[in-house]
Structures are given as C-alpha cells and as structure tokens.
Write a protein that holds these residues in place. Sequence first.
Motif, short mmCIF file in Angstrom:
data_model
loop_
_atom_site.label_atom_id
_atom_site.label_comp_id
_atom_site.label_asym_id
_atom_site.label_seq_id
_atom_site.Cartn_x
_atom_site.Cartn_y
_atom_site.Cartn_z
N PHE A 31 0.82 -1.21 0.00
CA PHE A 31 0.00 0.00 0.00
C PHE A 31 0.85 1.26 0.00
N GLY A 32 1.96 1.24 0.75
CA GLY A 32 2.79 2.43 0.86
C GLY A 32 3.44 2.85 -0.44
N VAL A 33 3.65 1.90 -1.35
CA VAL A 33 4.33 2.21 -2.63
C VAL A 33 3.34 2.22 -3.79
N VAL A 34 2.62 1.13 -3.96
CA VAL A 34 1.74 0.98 -5.12
C VAL A 34 0.42 1.71 -4.92
N ARG A 35 0.06 1.97 -3.67
CA ARG A 35 -1.21 2.61 -3.32
C ARG A 35 -2.40 1.75 -3.74
N VAL A 36 -2.21 0.45 -3.66
CA VAL A 36 -3.28 -0.51 -3.92
C VAL A 36 -3.41 -1.37 -2.67
N VAL A 37 -4.64 -1.53 -2.18
CA VAL A 37 -4.88 -2.35 -1.00
C VAL A 37 -5.04 -3.80 -1.45
N ASN A 38 -4.19 -4.67 -0.93
CA ASN A 38 -4.21 -6.07 -1.33
C ASN A 38 -5.26 -6.84 -0.53
N PHE A 39 -6.45 -6.97 -1.08
CA PHE A 39 -7.52 -7.68 -0.38
C PHE A 39 -7.35 -9.19 -0.46
N ALA A 40 -6.33 -9.67 -1.14
CA ALA A 40 -6.01 -11.10 -1.16
C ALA A 40 -4.85 -11.42 -0.22
N HIS A 41 -4.59 -10.53 0.71
CA HIS A 41 -3.43 -10.65 1.59
C HIS A 41 -3.51 -11.91 2.46
N GLY A 42 -4.65 -12.11 3.12
CA GLY A 42 -4.80 -13.27 3.98
C GLY A 42 -4.73 -14.57 3.21
N GLU A 43 -5.26 -14.55 1.98
CA GLU A 43 -5.21 -15.76 1.15
C GLU A 43 -3.77 -16.12 0.79
N MET A 44 -2.94 -15.11 0.52
CA MET A 44 -1.52 -15.36 0.26
C MET A 44 -0.83 -15.93 1.49
N MET A 45 -1.21 -15.43 2.66
CA MET A 45 -0.60 -15.92 3.89
C MET A 45 -0.96 -17.38 4.13
N VAL A 46 -2.24 -17.72 3.93
CA VAL A 46 -2.65 -19.12 4.12
C VAL A 46 -2.02 -20.01 3.06
N ALA A 47 -1.81 -19.49 1.86
CA ALA A 47 -1.10 -20.27 0.84
C ALA A 47 0.32 -20.58 1.30
N GLY A 48 0.98 -19.60 1.95
CA GLY A 48 2.29 -19.85 2.52
C GLY A 48 2.24 -20.89 3.63
N MET A 49 1.17 -20.88 4.41
CA MET A 49 1.00 -21.88 5.46
C MET A 49 0.88 -23.28 4.86
N PHE A 89 -4.69 -1.66 -13.11
CA PHE A 89 -5.73 -1.04 -12.29
C PHE A 89 -5.18 0.03 -11.34
N VAL A 90 -3.87 0.30 -11.41
CA VAL A 90 -3.27 1.25 -10.47
C VAL A 90 -3.89 2.63 -10.59
N GLU A 91 -4.17 3.07 -11.82
CA GLU A 91 -4.73 4.41 -12.03
C GLU A 91 -6.25 4.41 -12.05
N ARG A 92 -6.87 3.27 -11.86
CA ARG A 92 -8.33 3.20 -11.90
C ARG A 92 -8.92 3.47 -10.51
N PRO A 93 -10.24 3.71 -10.45
CA PRO A 93 -10.86 4.00 -9.14
C PRO A 93 -10.67 2.87 -8.15
N GLU A 94 -10.73 3.23 -6.86
CA GLU A 94 -10.46 2.25 -5.80
C GLU A 94 -11.45 1.09 -5.81
N HIS A 95 -12.72 1.35 -6.18
CA HIS A 95 -13.69 0.26 -6.15
C HIS A 95 -13.37 -0.80 -7.19
N MET A 96 -12.74 -0.41 -8.30
CA MET A 96 -12.34 -1.40 -9.30
C MET A 96 -11.16 -2.24 -8.81
N GLN A 97 -10.23 -1.60 -8.11
CA GLN A 97 -9.12 -2.35 -7.49
C GLN A 97 -9.66 -3.33 -6.46
#
Length: 289
Positions: A31-49, A89-97
């Motif tokens: 989020f700090g760099v790309v300014r995109v909120v990763n809503f698949a974050h928990g899924e990636m973590m469980v994939a690592g598990m 989708f970086v330059e698109r509206p937040e709801h599309m991201q």
Amino acid sequence: MPIDYYLNIAASGLLTGLVYGLAALGLSVIFGVVRVVNFAHGEMMVAGMYGAVLLGGWIGLDPLLSAPIMAALLFACGWLLQRGLVNKFVERPEHMQFILLLGIATILVNAMLMLFGPDARNVQVPYSFDTVEIGSMLLDAVRLRAGAAAIVVAAVLFAFFRFSRTGKAIRACADNPLGARVVGLNIDGLYALTFGIGAAVVGVAGALMTLLVDARPQLAPEYTLLSFIIVIVGGLGSLPGALLGGVLIGMSEALAGFLLTPSLKSLFSYGVLILVLLLRPQGLLGKRS
C-alpha cells in the motif's frame, strides 16, 4: 494471581504479535508504494502456510527452513500478479481495485478448499512442546523461534529499503511517482518488485504461523482483516508502525484470552483499533496528511 503469570502471557502475545506484524508489513509495503490495497493478503498468507505444511509432510522440512522457499514462490506469484493484472488497475478508481483483488482472493480460497479440504493441517516439529526459561518466564520454543525469525526478516526488509539503491528507488516512487518517472526510474517494474516483496514477506509469515496454528482455508479472511487492523493501528504505509501494531494486537489478544475467554480476544483487537482512531487517527507512527 502472581505477576509472573501475566508476564508469561504478555511475552507469549508479544512473540505471536511479531509474526502478525511481519504479515502486516507485507500489506503496508504494497500500500505504501503501489497505493493498492491487497484484499487477497490473507489468502496469500494461508497459501504460505499450506506450502510449509506440504514441505513438512513430504520431506520433513522445518517451517523455519521452508520460509525462504515460500518467500521465493510468493515473490514470483506477486510479481506476476502485479505485472499481469494489478498494474492495469493502479490508475483506476479504488472500487475497481477492490473488485479485482476480492475476485483473486475468492479464487485463491476456493482453490485451497478444493485442494486441501476444510480440515485443519499442521506441521510436526521436534520442539513443539519445548520451553525456554528466561528469568521467571517460561516461553514456548515454537513462539520464541517464530518471533526471532520475524525480527530477522523485518530487519532485513528495513535495511533493504534504507540502504540499497533499489530500496531507495522504491521509496522515491512512493514519495513522488511523477518525479521518479521524470528522472528515469522504471515505475512499473518497481511496482511489480514491490508487490513481489510484499507477497514474499507474507509468505514467510505464513510459514512461521504454521508453528503457532493449524492451516485452514477459513483463516484467510480473518488474517486479511487482522492485517488491516494492524496497519491502521500502526499507521498506513509505516513499516515500523506495522510491526508495533502487530505486537500490540498480539499482546491484547493474549491478555484478553487469559483474563476473559479466547472467543473474546478479537473484541480487544477492535477495541484497540477504535481507541487509536479516536485518539490518533493517522495511527501510532503514521504521518498526519
């Protein structure tokens, strides 16, 4: 009740919170760099598990040793995901991201349900029931090792962004994307690299988390929400804040589970979130906009 009981519980929560904070670091980096909120974050973590569980079952690899493998795999997946989809989708509206990443999260969690089923899976390590005595405290060896590994990974990440040329270039993109593009930096490439780093960090956190809890697909949305709470408490885009927020949430959950009931531990997490939003809306280490 003796104070030692509370110290042990708080120390246990602190060690768990370090792993929470490491997971939140991945979200904060993206989020700090790309300014995109990763809503698949928990899924990636469980994939690592699940990756750590599979390596532990197939070749008996300790999650601490499988963490670098999960980092490499998740880095590749994050890099490809950013280059192939998210970058458009970086330059698109937040709801599309939001819709894009929520769709990716849904695909991931259902894929894990199809592959592994809903039952919990774990990794057996020889030190599962070992304890380490530090003064008057008795700490679980698994939590101590997981917390120490989280500190090492976080220190490497901080050093990378602080001292390396690539890390400084990424920070420049975060501070001023237009200026970074003017001076010739490859913004799209650095965004993909950043997304890959964030995914790698959460992959390591997932591998470490298998030492503490069993892997289940149902954990994915819980960890996404928990990471959001942590980065908001610590301050959006602040890496030290994410680690601090993880420690606070881990300790509050541990103390709430001990003093009340384990089912109420999330209540205290939300309580900490509300308190921070009321007293310091930018987060503990966040900058006022």
